[in-house]
Design a protein around this motif. Structure first.
Motif, PDB file in Angstrom:
ATOM      1  N   VAL A  35      15.518  12.602  -7.019  1.00 36.81           N
ATOM      2  CA  VAL A  35      14.677  12.469  -5.835  1.00 36.81           C
ATOM      3  C   VAL A  35      13.830  13.717  -5.691  1.00 36.81           C
ATOM      4  CG1 VAL A  35      14.687  12.221  -3.315  1.00 36.81           C
ATOM      5  CG2 VAL A  35      16.375  11.003  -4.675  1.00 36.81           C
ATOM      6  N   GLY A  36      12.593  13.519  -5.272  1.00 34.99           N
ATOM      7  CA  GLY A  36      11.712  14.651  -5.025  1.00 34.99           C
ATOM      8  C   GLY A  36      10.694  14.321  -3.955  1.00 34.99           C
ATOM      9  N   HIS A  37      10.128  15.379  -3.365  1.00 35.46           N
ATOM     10  CA  HIS A  37       9.082  15.257  -2.350  1.00 35.46           C
ATOM     11  C   HIS A  37       7.970  16.225  -2.719  1.00 35.46           C
ATOM     12  CE1 HIS A  37      12.827  14.055  -0.379  1.00 35.46           C
ATOM     13  NE2 HIS A  37      12.076  13.261   0.356  1.00 35.46           N
ATOM     14  N   VAL A  38       6.739  15.736  -2.699  1.00 29.86           N
ATOM     15  CA  VAL A  38       5.586  16.559  -3.019  1.00 29.86           C
ATOM     16  C   VAL A  38       4.606  16.444  -1.860  1.00 29.86           C
ATOM     17  CG1 VAL A  38       3.663  16.870  -4.629  1.00 29.86           C
ATOM     18  CG2 VAL A  38       5.885  16.153  -5.489  1.00 29.86           C
ATOM     19  N   GLY A  39       4.152  17.590  -1.352  1.00 24.09           N
ATOM     20  CA  GLY A  39       3.162  17.568  -0.278  1.00 24.09           C
ATOM     21  C   GLY A  39       1.930  16.795  -0.698  1.00 24.09           C
ATOM     22  N   LEU A  40       1.321  16.072   0.243  1.00 22.74           N
ATOM     23  CA  LEU A  40       0.181  15.217  -0.073  1.00 22.74           C
ATOM     24  C   LEU A  40      -0.977  15.999  -0.683  1.00 22.74           C
ATOM     25  CD1 LEU A  40       0.180  12.801   3.002  1.00 22.74           C
ATOM     26  CD2 LEU A  40       1.143  12.431   0.724  1.00 22.74           C
ATOM     27  N   VAL A  87      12.042  17.660  -8.682  1.00 22.54           N
ATOM     28  CA  VAL A  87      13.048  16.654  -8.358  1.00 22.54           C
ATOM     29  C   VAL A  87      14.427  17.292  -8.453  1.00 22.54           C
ATOM     30  CG1 VAL A  87      11.701  14.648  -9.104  1.00 22.54           C
ATOM     31  CG2 VAL A  87      13.184  15.809 -10.740  1.00 22.54           C
ATOM     32  N   ALA A  88      15.397  16.629  -7.878  1.00 22.74           N
ATOM     33  CA  ALA A  88      16.788  17.092  -7.962  1.00 22.74           C
ATOM     34  C   ALA A  88      17.700  15.884  -8.047  1.00 22.74           C
ATOM     35  CB  ALA A  88      17.144  17.932  -6.737  1.00 22.74           C
ATOM     36  N   TYR A  89      18.828  16.081  -8.705  1.00 20.70           N
ATOM     37  CA  TYR A  89      19.831  15.022  -8.747  1.00 20.70           C
ATOM     38  C   TYR A  89      20.493  14.908  -7.387  1.00 20.70           C
ATOM     39  CZ  TYR A  89      19.766  14.349 -13.803  1.00 20.70           C
ATOM     40  OH  TYR A  89      19.399  14.030 -15.078  1.00 20.70           O
ATOM     41  N   THR A  90      20.813  13.670  -7.035  1.00 17.54           N
ATOM     42  CA  THR A  90      21.561  13.400  -5.819  1.00 17.54           C
ATOM     43  C   THR A  90      22.411  12.156  -6.063  1.00 17.54           C
ATOM     44  OG1 THR A  90      21.401  13.132  -3.408  1.00 17.54           O
ATOM     45  CG2 THR A  90      19.776  11.954  -4.748  1.00 17.54           C
ATOM     46  N   VAL A  91      23.330  11.887  -5.162  1.00 15.53           N
ATOM     47  CA  VAL A  91      24.136  10.674  -5.239  1.00 15.53           C
ATOM     48  C   VAL A  91      24.006   9.926  -3.919  1.00 15.53           C
ATOM     49  CG1 VAL A  91      25.773  11.593  -6.935  1.00 15.53           C
ATOM     50  CG2 VAL A  91      26.250  11.873  -4.513  1.00 15.53           C
ATOM     51  N   ASP A  92      24.088   8.608  -3.991  1.00 20.91           N
ATOM     52  CA  ASP A  92      24.052   7.824  -2.763  1.00 20.91           C
ATOM     53  C   ASP A  92      25.469   7.652  -2.227  1.00 20.91           C
ATOM     54  OD1 ASP A  92      25.227   5.784  -4.298  1.00 20.91           O
ATOM     55  OD2 ASP A  92      23.476   4.466  -4.236  1.00 20.91           O
ATOM     56  N   GLN A  93      25.628   6.851  -1.190  1.00 25.39           N
ATOM     57  CA  GLN A  93      26.927   6.674  -0.544  1.00 25.39           C
ATOM     58  C   GLN A  93      27.961   6.045  -1.470  1.00 25.39           C
ATOM     59  OE1 GLN A  93      24.087   5.193   0.281  1.00 25.39           O
ATOM     60  NE2 GLN A  93      24.405   2.990   0.442  1.00 25.39           N
ATOM     61  N   LEU A  94      27.516   5.378  -2.535  1.00 27.10           N
ATOM     62  CA  LEU A  94      28.435   4.779  -3.500  1.00 27.10           C
ATOM     63  C   LEU A  94      28.779   5.713  -4.652  1.00 27.10           C
ATOM     64  CD1 LEU A  94      26.821   1.226  -3.741  1.00 27.10           C
ATOM     65  CD2 LEU A  94      28.795   1.928  -2.351  1.00 27.10           C
ATOM     66  N   GLY A  95      28.033   6.827  -4.762  1.00 21.88           N
ATOM     67  CA  GLY A  95      28.230   7.754  -5.864  1.00 21.88           C
ATOM     68  C   GLY A  95      27.288   7.506  -7.035  1.00 21.88           C
ATOM     69  N   ASP A  96      26.363   6.530  -6.892  1.00 24.54           N
ATOM     70  CA  ASP A  96      25.359   6.297  -7.927  1.00 24.54           C
ATOM     71  C   ASP A  96      24.411   7.491  -7.983  1.00 24.54           C
ATOM     72  OD1 ASP A  96      26.530   3.833  -8.344  1.00 24.54           O
ATOM     73  OD2 ASP A  96      24.978   2.702  -7.282  1.00 24.54           O
ATOM     74  N   LEU A 137       4.564  12.686  -0.869  1.00 26.57           N
ATOM     75  CA  LEU A 137       4.814  11.661  -1.863  1.00 26.57           C
ATOM     76  C   LEU A 137       6.293  11.783  -2.213  1.00 26.57           C
ATOM     77  CD1 LEU A 137       3.999   9.536  -4.031  1.00 26.57           C
ATOM     78  CD2 LEU A 137       3.587  11.485  -5.560  1.00 26.57           C
ATOM     79  N   VAL A 138       7.018  10.693  -2.089  1.00 30.56           N
ATOM     80  CA  VAL A 138       8.447  10.682  -2.413  1.00 30.56           C
ATOM     81  C   VAL A 138       8.611   9.988  -3.757  1.00 30.56           C
ATOM     82  CG1 VAL A 138      10.733   9.881  -1.708  1.00 30.56           C
ATOM     83  CG2 VAL A 138       9.075  10.630   0.025  1.00 30.56           C
ATOM     84  N   VAL A 139       9.379  10.610  -4.636  1.00 32.30           N
ATOM     85  CA  VAL A 139       9.705  10.007  -5.924  1.00 32.30           C
ATOM     86  C   VAL A 139      11.216   9.797  -5.946  1.00 32.30           C
ATOM     87  CG1 VAL A 139       9.838  12.253  -7.072  1.00 32.30           C
ATOM     88  CG2 VAL A 139       9.547  10.218  -8.433  1.00 32.30           C
ATOM     89  N   GLU A 140      11.620   8.616  -6.394  1.00 34.89           N
ATOM     90  CA  GLU A 140      13.051   8.307  -6.454  1.00 34.89           C
ATOM     91  C   GLU A 140      13.298   7.462  -7.688  1.00 34.89           C
ATOM     92  OE1 GLU A 140      15.576   7.250  -2.909  1.00 34.89           O
ATOM     93  OE2 GLU A 140      15.457   5.306  -3.920  1.00 34.89           O
ATOM     94  N   PRO A 147       0.831  -1.210   0.000  1.00 33.21           N
ATOM     95  CA  PRO A 147       0.000   0.000   0.000  1.00 33.21           C
ATOM     96  C   PRO A 147       0.868   1.264   0.000  1.00 33.21           C
ATOM     97  CG  PRO A 147      -0.831  -1.584   1.594  1.00 33.21           C
ATOM     98  CD  PRO A 147       0.493  -2.108   1.101  1.00 33.21           C
ATOM     99  N   GLY A 148       0.541   2.186  -0.907  1.00 37.16           N
ATOM    100  CA  GLY A 148       1.267   3.450  -0.976  1.00 37.16           C
ATOM    101  C   GLY A 148       2.628   3.368  -1.631  1.00 37.16           C
ATOM    102  N   ARG A 149       2.948   2.247  -2.250  1.00 38.18           N
ATOM    103  CA  ARG A 149       4.250   2.071  -2.915  1.00 38.18           C
ATOM    104  C   ARG A 149       4.013   1.578  -4.343  1.00 38.18           C
ATOM    105  NH1 ARG A 149       8.078   2.806   0.761  1.00 38.18           N
ATOM    106  NH2 ARG A 149       7.624   2.377   2.922  1.00 38.18           N
ATOM    107  N   PHE A 150       4.604   2.317  -5.277  1.00 37.16           N
ATOM    108  CA  PHE A 150       4.440   2.002  -6.689  1.00 37.16           C
ATOM    109  C   PHE A 150       5.807   1.998  -7.353  1.00 37.16           C
ATOM    110  CE2 PHE A 150       0.632   3.974  -5.167  1.00 37.16           C
ATOM    111  CZ  PHE A 150      -0.394   3.234  -5.731  1.00 37.16           C
ATOM    112  N   PHE A 151       6.090   0.937  -8.091  1.00 43.33           N
ATOM    113  CA  PHE A 151       7.322   0.835  -8.857  1.00 43.33           C
ATOM    114  C   PHE A 151       6.938   1.032 -10.314  1.00 43.33           C
ATOM    115  CE2 PHE A 151      10.686  -1.565 -11.065  1.00 43.33           C
ATOM    116  CZ  PHE A 151      11.796  -0.932 -10.532  1.00 43.33           C
TER     117      PHE A 151
END
Length: 167
Positions: free
Chosen positions: A94-99, A81-90, A50-53, A24-28
């Motif tokens: 990522v973005g966040h939208v108010g419900l 959305v904005a570009y980001t990198v994870d701990q590995l540099g991948d 709502l988080v988009v990644e 519930p609440g998760r869509f791929f």
């Protein structure tokens, strides 16, 4: 929350996007592309947003500073959305939208921006962060008579410039 999940699901169906709903609440969601054949994107409903990644590209092999500078500058022109990198540099978007902003039109804009950025910037990221790998792949394919079709976008990296001697 279940009402917003229904809005998301109805929007994905209406836009004819391939997706799964593993919880519930998760869509791929799989966004079809041209340069990057597909972009996989998670939509997750949290209590406040709502988080988009979306995964864009693995850690660059080279020219990290140049790649990350490009991404930071590109962030200034992205919507939601904005570009980001994870701990590995991948590299991810990522973005966040108010419900309260989760509507079919807003979801369409957000997914459209993810697709436009991931697909539109993909070759630039590869050119900057994987140029040596692209050249090695080209040489390997030429030596074995393999197809060069999917390297066409990188032709300018593979052929010597006019007037310059070959290395």
């Amino acid at each position: 929350m279940s009402e917003l999940g229904e809005v998301i699901e109805a929007t994905l169906i209406e836009r004819e996007l391939s997706y799964t709903n593993p919880a519930p609440g998760r869509f791929f969601v799989t966004l079809p592309g041209v340069k990057k054949l597909q972009t996989n994107c998670w939509l997750r409903l949290n209590p406040h947003a709502l988080v988009v990644e979306a995964f864009v590209c693995r850690r660059p092999d080279e020219a990290h500073e140049d790649v990350y500078r490009f991404l930071l500058r590109r962030n200034a022109r992205l919507y939601g959305v904005a570009y980001t990198v994870d701990q590995l540099g991948d590299i991810y978007l990522v973005g966040h939208v108010g419900l309260s902003s989760v509507t079919p039109d807003e979801l369409d804009r957000l997914l459209g921006q993810v697709l436009e950025a991931a697909d539109g910037d993909f070759n630039t990221i590869l050119e900057r962060g994987f140029a040596s790998s692209i050249r090695r792949e080209y040489e390997w394919r030429v030596s074995r008579g393999e197809s060069l079709a999917n390297l066409k976008a990188f032709e300018h990296l593979l052929t010597p410039s006019a007037g310059q001697p070959e290395a």
